[in-house]
Each structure stands twice: as structure tokens, then as C-alpha cells.
Design an enzyme around this catalytic site. Sequence first.
Site, short mmCIF file in Angstrom:
data_model
loop_
_atom_site.label_atom_id
_atom_site.label_comp_id
_atom_site.label_asym_id
_atom_site.label_seq_id
_atom_site.Cartn_x
_atom_site.Cartn_y
_atom_site.Cartn_z
N HIS A 128 3.67 11.56 -3.68
CA HIS A 128 4.08 10.32 -4.36
C HIS A 128 3.37 10.20 -5.70
O HIS A 128 2.21 10.60 -5.83
CB HIS A 128 3.76 9.11 -3.50
CG HIS A 128 4.35 9.17 -2.13
ND1 HIS A 128 5.70 8.96 -1.89
CD2 HIS A 128 3.79 9.43 -0.92
CE1 HIS A 128 5.93 9.09 -0.59
NE2 HIS A 128 4.80 9.38 0.01
N THR A 178 -10.61 21.19 -4.87
CA THR A 178 -10.07 20.43 -6.00
C THR A 178 -10.39 21.07 -7.35
O THR A 178 -9.92 20.58 -8.38
CB THR A 178 -10.60 18.99 -6.00
OG1 THR A 178 -12.03 19.02 -6.13
CG2 THR A 178 -10.22 18.27 -4.71
N ARG A 196 -22.72 29.74 -1.11
CA ARG A 196 -23.28 31.09 -1.05
C ARG A 196 -22.45 32.03 -1.91
O ARG A 196 -21.22 31.94 -1.91
CB ARG A 196 -23.34 31.60 0.39
CG ARG A 196 -23.99 32.99 0.49
CD ARG A 196 -24.64 33.23 1.82
NE ARG A 196 -25.40 34.46 1.81
CZ ARG A 196 -26.26 34.81 2.74
NH1 ARG A 196 -26.49 34.00 3.77
NH2 ARG A 196 -26.92 35.94 2.68
#
Length: 262
Positions: A128, A178, A196
Site C-alpha cells: 500500500h 533494509t 560477523r
Amino acid sequence: MPTIYELARYKDELGNEIVYDGSLELKIDIRFKNGKNNRLVIAPGADLRDLLVIFTGDNGLIEIGTTTKPRAGLRFELRCGHQSTIRIGDNVGCAGRAFISAVEGEDVSIGEDVMFAKNIEVRVDDTHPLFDVESEERVNPSKSIVIGEHVWLAKHVVVMGGVTIGDGAVIGFRSIVTSAIPNNCVAVGVPAKVVRRNVAWERPEVVHRLPGEKHPRPGEKSEPYWNVTDDDLLPKVTSPTLPAPESERGPLLGRLLGRRDG
């Protein structure tokens, strides 16, 4: 809205097409929703176990590579919108159905030898639109995603729009990615962060190993993916793995292959 429950060669009057040399009926659901000139191209030998494809616009392209090595099989729900592409490389495996969404002219590219655990989502969009109430400007535009080769996505991972993940990376349980993740590292968390570096992973499970057994066993090492982490070494979008003959290429496919018309 044509819905197809058998994977075989198909073409309708709107130019929607399935390119596949074979016939498969097991858990196949392909839908062309009010669109035209969409193309699903599946390599011979692709180990499909569960496939739901939904084209929601015009000029969408989905390509699925072949399976030549022992894998968990291909289990996908694929949503492809206007002028968008989804490319899935060779020898990808899915422990459960993975959801991939490419819409609004954006693309998703999955490299070879990627391993999906269960309940994975890879999506260029938020489904949306979200707007700034003062300017009325869209604040969550869709953005393309590139996942490199030999990447391991653990259970419940979500990869969001605009993300690039480097070869050999591991994304940990329930992480949400992200931002860009470099090669040969472990990233975990919400949002995912590198914890790591300079690691490599292999497919054989440890549940059958003896305590103290040496890893990897002879012949298990995936040499091309044993590299040090390099933050500048991120994958780039590649040409489609199964290009159509020149006579069959529409404007979108020609652009993806680097052809310039006119």
C-alpha cells in the site's frame, strides 16, 4: 482473468505467454490478471514443487533457472506488476514457499545457489502507498532488490526494497533487511546489521555430524564462495538467464538484454 493449473507452453490473444518445455500439474497456479504481454520463462529441469504466479499488469517478465544439484525444490509465490521482472538463478532451493513481489517497474534478481528457509519474503513494495499528509508526496516508493549468489536466508527473513545482498552472505532468523549487506558476512536483527565478517557457509546439515568432526568434509567446500568480506563488492543486475530469440523479444526484454532500439 486466465488462470492456468498446468505448467506447459501457453500463449493467449493478449500476448501473455508461458515458455516451458514439459508438462507439470503439481501445485501449479498461474494467473494473468487483466494484463498483456507478460512472460513466464522456466528452464527445463527446474525442480518445481509449488508455484503460484500472479501477473498484475502489462509487460512483466519472470524467469526461473534450472536445477542441476540436489536441492529442496522450488516453492514460490511470485507477484509481478507493470514492466517489472523477477529473475531466479540456477540451483536455488526453498524449504517452504517464498513470497517475491516486483511491481511498479522495479525488479528482483536472485542469484545462483541461494538457499531459502521457510516463510521468506522478498518485496520491492509495501503493498500500500504511504503519503506525507502536508506535501501529499509518496514516501514509500518501490525499489529493486538484488540478492547475490550462494546467499542463505534463514527462517522468517524479510528483504525490503532497495536492498543488495552480497555473495555468500547469511541473513539470520527473523531478520528484516533494509540496507545493503556485503559478501561473506552474517547479518541479523531488525533492521539487519552485520555481526560477523569473513565467513563461509555450506549446505550439508550438522544434525548427522559426530562431536568434534572436522568441517567441511572433503568435497563439501564451495571454493568460489570462500572470500573475505569486501564492502565494495556488491552484486549487480545481470541479463536474463534464458533470453528469447531476437524475433520473440518485446521492448521490455530487449531493454533487459541491453538492446537499444532506434
